[in-house]
Design a protein around this motif. Structure first.
Motif, PDB file in Angstrom:
ATOM      1  N   ARG A 148       0.863  -1.184   0.000  1.00  0.00           N
ATOM      2  CA  ARG A 148       0.000   0.000   0.000  1.00  0.00           C
ATOM      3  C   ARG A 148       0.898   1.232   0.000  1.00  0.00           C
ATOM      4  NH1 ARG A 148      -3.916   1.079   5.138  1.00  0.00           N
ATOM      5  NH2 ARG A 148      -1.880   1.480   6.069  1.00  0.00           N
ATOM      6  N   LEU A 149       1.652   1.403   1.069  1.00  0.00           N
ATOM      7  CA  LEU A 149       2.668   2.450   1.157  1.00  0.00           C
ATOM      8  C   LEU A 149       3.958   1.770   1.594  1.00  0.00           C
ATOM      9  CD1 LEU A 149       0.760   5.217   3.218  1.00  0.00           C
ATOM     10  CD2 LEU A 149       1.224   5.262   0.759  1.00  0.00           C
ATOM     11  N   GLY A 150       5.075   2.395   1.289  1.00  0.00           N
ATOM     12  CA  GLY A 150       6.334   1.874   1.821  1.00  0.00           C
ATOM     13  C   GLY A 150       7.284   1.381   0.752  1.00  0.00           C
ATOM     14  N   LEU A 151       8.578   1.468   1.073  1.00  0.00           N
ATOM     15  CA  LEU A 151       9.618   1.035   0.150  1.00  0.00           C
ATOM     16  C   LEU A 151       9.711  -0.485   0.133  1.00  0.00           C
ATOM     17  CD1 LEU A 151      12.183   3.593   1.466  1.00  0.00           C
ATOM     18  CD2 LEU A 151      11.567   3.452  -0.959  1.00  0.00           C
ATOM     19  N   PRO A 152       9.712  -1.082  -1.049  1.00  0.00           N
ATOM     20  CA  PRO A 152       9.997  -2.518  -1.119  1.00  0.00           C
ATOM     21  C   PRO A 152      11.483  -2.750  -0.856  1.00  0.00           C
ATOM     22  CG  PRO A 152       9.675  -1.607  -3.333  1.00  0.00           C
ATOM     23  CD  PRO A 152       9.454  -0.477  -2.355  1.00  0.00           C
ATOM     24  N   ALA A 153      11.797  -3.962  -0.432  1.00  0.00           N
ATOM     25  CA  ALA A 153      13.188  -4.283  -0.075  1.00  0.00           C
ATOM     26  C   ALA A 153      14.159  -3.909  -1.194  1.00  0.00           C
ATOM     27  CB  ALA A 153      13.301  -5.771   0.263  1.00  0.00           C
ATOM     28  N   ALA A 154      13.727  -4.092  -2.437  1.00  0.00           N
ATOM     29  CA  ALA A 154      14.617  -3.857  -3.579  1.00  0.00           C
ATOM     30  C   ALA A 154      15.061  -2.396  -3.685  1.00  0.00           C
ATOM     31  CB  ALA A 154      13.927  -4.279  -4.872  1.00  0.00           C
ATOM     32  N   ASP A 155      14.284  -1.478  -3.102  1.00  0.00           N
ATOM     33  CA  ASP A 155      14.608  -0.048  -3.221  1.00  0.00           C
ATOM     34  C   ASP A 155      15.448   0.481  -2.058  1.00  0.00           C
ATOM     35  OD1 ASP A 155      13.301   0.112  -5.588  1.00  0.00           O
ATOM     36  OD2 ASP A 155      11.477   1.038  -4.786  1.00  0.00           O
ATOM     37  N   LEU A 156      15.733  -0.375  -1.079  1.00  0.00           N
ATOM     38  CA  LEU A 156      16.381   0.134   0.132  1.00  0.00           C
ATOM     39  C   LEU A 156      17.798   0.625  -0.121  1.00  0.00           C
ATOM     40  CD1 LEU A 156      15.068  -2.440   2.758  1.00  0.00           C
ATOM     41  CD2 LEU A 156      14.354  -0.059   2.450  1.00  0.00           C
ATOM     42  N   PHE A 157      18.499  -0.055  -1.043  1.00  0.00           N
ATOM     43  CA  PHE A 157      19.878   0.351  -1.293  1.00  0.00           C
ATOM     44  C   PHE A 157      19.926   1.768  -1.872  1.00  0.00           C
ATOM     45  CE2 PHE A 157      23.732   0.688  -3.866  1.00  0.00           C
ATOM     46  CZ  PHE A 157      24.677   0.437  -2.882  1.00  0.00           C
ATOM     47  N   SER A 158      19.073   2.034  -2.878  1.00  0.00           N
ATOM     48  CA  SER A 158      19.026   3.373  -3.473  1.00  0.00           C
ATOM     49  C   SER A 158      18.596   4.401  -2.438  1.00  0.00           C
ATOM     50  CB  SER A 158      18.044   3.418  -4.644  1.00  0.00           C
ATOM     51  OG  SER A 158      18.254   2.342  -5.501  1.00  0.00           O
ATOM     52  N   ALA A 159      17.642   4.030  -1.599  1.00  0.00           N
ATOM     53  CA  ALA A 159      17.154   4.954  -0.578  1.00  0.00           C
ATOM     54  C   ALA A 159      18.280   5.305   0.392  1.00  0.00           C
ATOM     55  CB  ALA A 159      15.977   4.340   0.173  1.00  0.00           C
ATOM     56  N   ARG A 160      19.049   4.305   0.736  1.00  0.00           N
ATOM     57  CA  ARG A 160      20.122   4.503   1.715  1.00  0.00           C
ATOM     58  C   ARG A 160      21.102   5.594   1.254  1.00  0.00           C
ATOM     59  NH1 ARG A 160      23.316   0.721   5.470  1.00  0.00           N
ATOM     60  NH2 ARG A 160      24.898   2.212   6.054  1.00  0.00           N
ATOM     61  N   THR A 161      21.440   5.581  -0.020  1.00  0.00           N
ATOM     62  CA  THR A 161      22.366   6.576  -0.559  1.00  0.00           C
ATOM     63  C   THR A 161      21.789   7.985  -0.399  1.00  0.00           C
ATOM     64  OG1 THR A 161      22.821   4.880  -2.199  1.00  0.00           O
ATOM     65  CG2 THR A 161      23.792   7.047  -2.594  1.00  0.00           C
ATOM     66  N   LEU A 162      20.508   8.124  -0.714  1.00  0.00           N
ATOM     67  CA  LEU A 162      19.863   9.441  -0.634  1.00  0.00           C
ATOM     68  C   LEU A 162      19.703   9.928   0.803  1.00  0.00           C
ATOM     69  CD1 LEU A 162      17.121   8.667  -3.281  1.00  0.00           C
ATOM     70  CD2 LEU A 162      18.835  10.490  -3.506  1.00  0.00           C
ATOM     71  N   MET A 163      19.651   8.964   1.726  1.00  0.00           N
ATOM     72  CA  MET A 163      19.375   9.321   3.121  1.00  0.00           C
ATOM     73  C   MET A 163      20.509  10.100   3.773  1.00  0.00           C
ATOM     74  SD  MET A 163      17.388   5.880   4.184  1.00  0.00           S
ATOM     75  CE  MET A 163      17.692   5.998   5.895  1.00  0.00           C
ATOM     76  N   ALA A 164      21.663  10.144   3.125  1.00  0.00           N
ATOM     77  CA  ALA A 164      22.769  10.929   3.671  1.00  0.00           C
ATOM     78  C   ALA A 164      22.396  12.410   3.758  1.00  0.00           C
ATOM     79  CB  ALA A 164      24.010  10.753   2.791  1.00  0.00           C
ATOM     80  N   ASP A 165      21.432  12.827   2.928  1.00  0.00           N
ATOM     81  CA  ASP A 165      21.094  14.256   2.868  1.00  0.00           C
ATOM     82  C   ASP A 165      20.066  14.704   3.905  1.00  0.00           C
ATOM     83  OD1 ASP A 165      22.792  15.013   0.754  1.00  0.00           O
ATOM     84  OD2 ASP A 165      21.418  14.048  -0.667  1.00  0.00           O
ATOM     85  N   PHE A 166      19.428  13.750   4.575  1.00  0.00           N
ATOM     86  CA  PHE A 166      18.456  14.152   5.610  1.00  0.00           C
ATOM     87  C   PHE A 166      18.664  13.341   6.877  1.00  0.00           C
ATOM     88  CE2 PHE A 166      16.098  11.231   2.768  1.00  0.00           C
ATOM     89  CZ  PHE A 166      15.619  10.295   3.664  1.00  0.00           C
ATOM     90  N   GLU A 167      17.908  13.678   7.897  1.00  0.00           N
ATOM     91  CA  GLU A 167      18.056  12.971   9.174  1.00  0.00           C
ATOM     92  C   GLU A 167      17.066  11.812   9.226  1.00  0.00           C
ATOM     93  OE1 GLU A 167      17.008  15.244  12.708  1.00  0.00           O
ATOM     94  OE2 GLU A 167      16.633  13.316  13.693  1.00  0.00           O
ATOM     95  N   PRO A 168      17.542  10.558   9.169  1.00  0.00           N
ATOM     96  CA  PRO A 168      16.616   9.426   9.255  1.00  0.00           C
ATOM     97  C   PRO A 168      16.110   9.294  10.700  1.00  0.00           C
ATOM     98  CG  PRO A 168      18.829   8.728   8.549  1.00  0.00           C
ATOM     99  CD  PRO A 168      18.951  10.113   9.094  1.00  0.00           C
TER     100      PRO A 168
END
Ligand SMILES: *Cc1c(COP(=O)(O)O)cnc(C)c1O
Length: 377
Positions: A148-168
């Motif tokens: 419904r909502l949420g990142l699938p496991a396959a997208d986590l690696f790409s998300a991780r790279t982008l997360m450097a720019d904000f506070e998780p």
């Protein structure tokens, strides 16, 4: 309280009375907060106040919870977040529906925390933070099976790279059927969530809605997100409700009449009197959230009046409904009738209406006179 008359001014305006017990709400939050601490001493208990606090009123509910020390709130829409920000200047406000396109400035202005649920959302928030030169907080929604909502496991690696720019600020996921304690789905989701977290930088985590907090081994983690149980709904269907009743709803008798065997009542003559019956017409209909489908469901909706359960007969109209009061002690025009209260719970009305208590609460109508009880007043 159940025997109080309808207050004269409410009677004059024809309003149905909705009573919200803010003391009971506060106690429910304290109970849930204590439960959350069973996991680890530091586990925080937030509150889900989306959809106008499940129909009970965002402002009074949020104020009562703030008074208890609740510091993290969840709403669905950014607009709800803006409304809450005006009431709770210091609180953390998470937006469950995520980040709409071009909404970053609005989020930043009201210090709303988006629950990012897809790569485009993650990328947009990261880009905004880069442009602002500020690592603003965001939560990450990980899909563990709802689709419904949420990142699938396959997208986590790409998300991780982008997360450097904000506070998780939080990793979260949502149970599919936590109210079914014996379901293996919840256990599977917990595993998937832990695997996904392993692929992300360390950050606080949250899984439990109300029912999740009552699983056999609840994953309390860092933050719990109860909604329904706060409002008195039963988080463990089929077992005794561990929460206090928060909502009472009282309609009023407009007219009483006797009908003979064979007469019908209501639109389309869906009910025929099996014998001589006494009927009362109530000032409550489907425009008030007294679901029209409820009267068609089995075992059928009922009210409590004159010391007895009185079934709704015939179709529920927009502004009116009819109950059979033949077995009740004598009633009169103007008498109050319980729709929700000590004899009829939200869960009971829902079951009889073929729906869930969440829908009963969130459909509570705009025409009610809302009375908020606090400190016993
Ligand atoms: C609505 C919601 C909750 C609260 O669920 P309840 O069952 O009402 O406790 C928690 N988390 C998410 C993601 C939600 O959408």
């Amino acid at each position: 309280m159940p025997d109080d008359p309808v207050p004269a001014d409410a009677r004059a305006t024809g309003q149905v009375i909705l009573r919200v017990d803010l003391d009971a709400l506060a106690e429910n939050w304290r109970r849930l907060a204590a439960r959350a601490q069973r996991g680890a001493k530091g586990t925080e208990c937030g509150a889900v106040v989306k959809a106008d606090a499940y129909g009970l009123g965002l402002a009074p509910v949020a104020r009562a919870l703030l008074e208890q020390g609740c510091a993290s709130f969840f709403v669905a829409h950014p607009g709800e977040g803006q409304e809450l920000r005006a009431i709770a200047p210091q609180a953390r406000i998470f937006i469950l529906n995520g980040l709409p396109p071009d909404a970053c400035p609005l989020f930043a202005a009201s210090r709303l925390i988006p629950v990012l649920g897809s790569l485009p959302e993650v990328a947009e928030w990261a880009g905004f933070c880069r442009a602002q030169g500020a690592r603003l907080p965001a939560a990450i929604h990980i899909d563990t099976g709802m689709n419904r909502l949420g990142l699938p496991a396959a997208d986590l690696f790409s998300a991780r790279t982008l997360m450097a720019d904000f506070e998780p600020a939080l990793a979260m996921s949502h149970f599919i059927s936590a109210e079914d304690r014996s379901s293996s789905r919840s256990r599977r989701q917990i595993e998937l969530f832990e695997q996904a977290r392993g692929k992300l930088p360390p950050m606080p985590a949250s899984l439990c809605n109300s029912s999740g907090m009552f699983l056999d081994e609840p994953p309390f983690l860092d933050l719990c997100r109860p909604g329904y149980a706060l409002y008195g709904g039963n988080p463990i269907p089929g077992f005794e409700n561990p929460m206090r009743r928060v909502v009472e709803l009282y309609a009023e008798i407009l007219q009483i009449r006797d009908v003979e065997a064979g007469e019908t009542a209501g639109y389309n003559a869906r009910w025929t009197a099996p014998s001589r019956r006494r009927l009362a017409t109530l000032n409550l209909g489907y425009a008030d959230g007294f679901l029209r489908s409820g009267a068609e469901a089995r075992p059928g909706v009922q009210a409590f009046a004159g010391g007895k359960f009185c079934p709704v007969v015939g179709r529920i109209s927009m502004d009116l409904s009819i109950i059979d009061i033949s077995d009740a002690s004598p009633l009169r025009r103007g008498d109050r009738v319980e729709i929700l209260g000590p004899h009829i719970s939200v869960d009971e009305l829902a079951t009889r209406s073929s729906t869930i208590g969440y829908e009963i609460l969130t459909r509570l109508g705009p025409r009610f006179r809302r009375e908020y009880v606090s400190n016993g007043q």
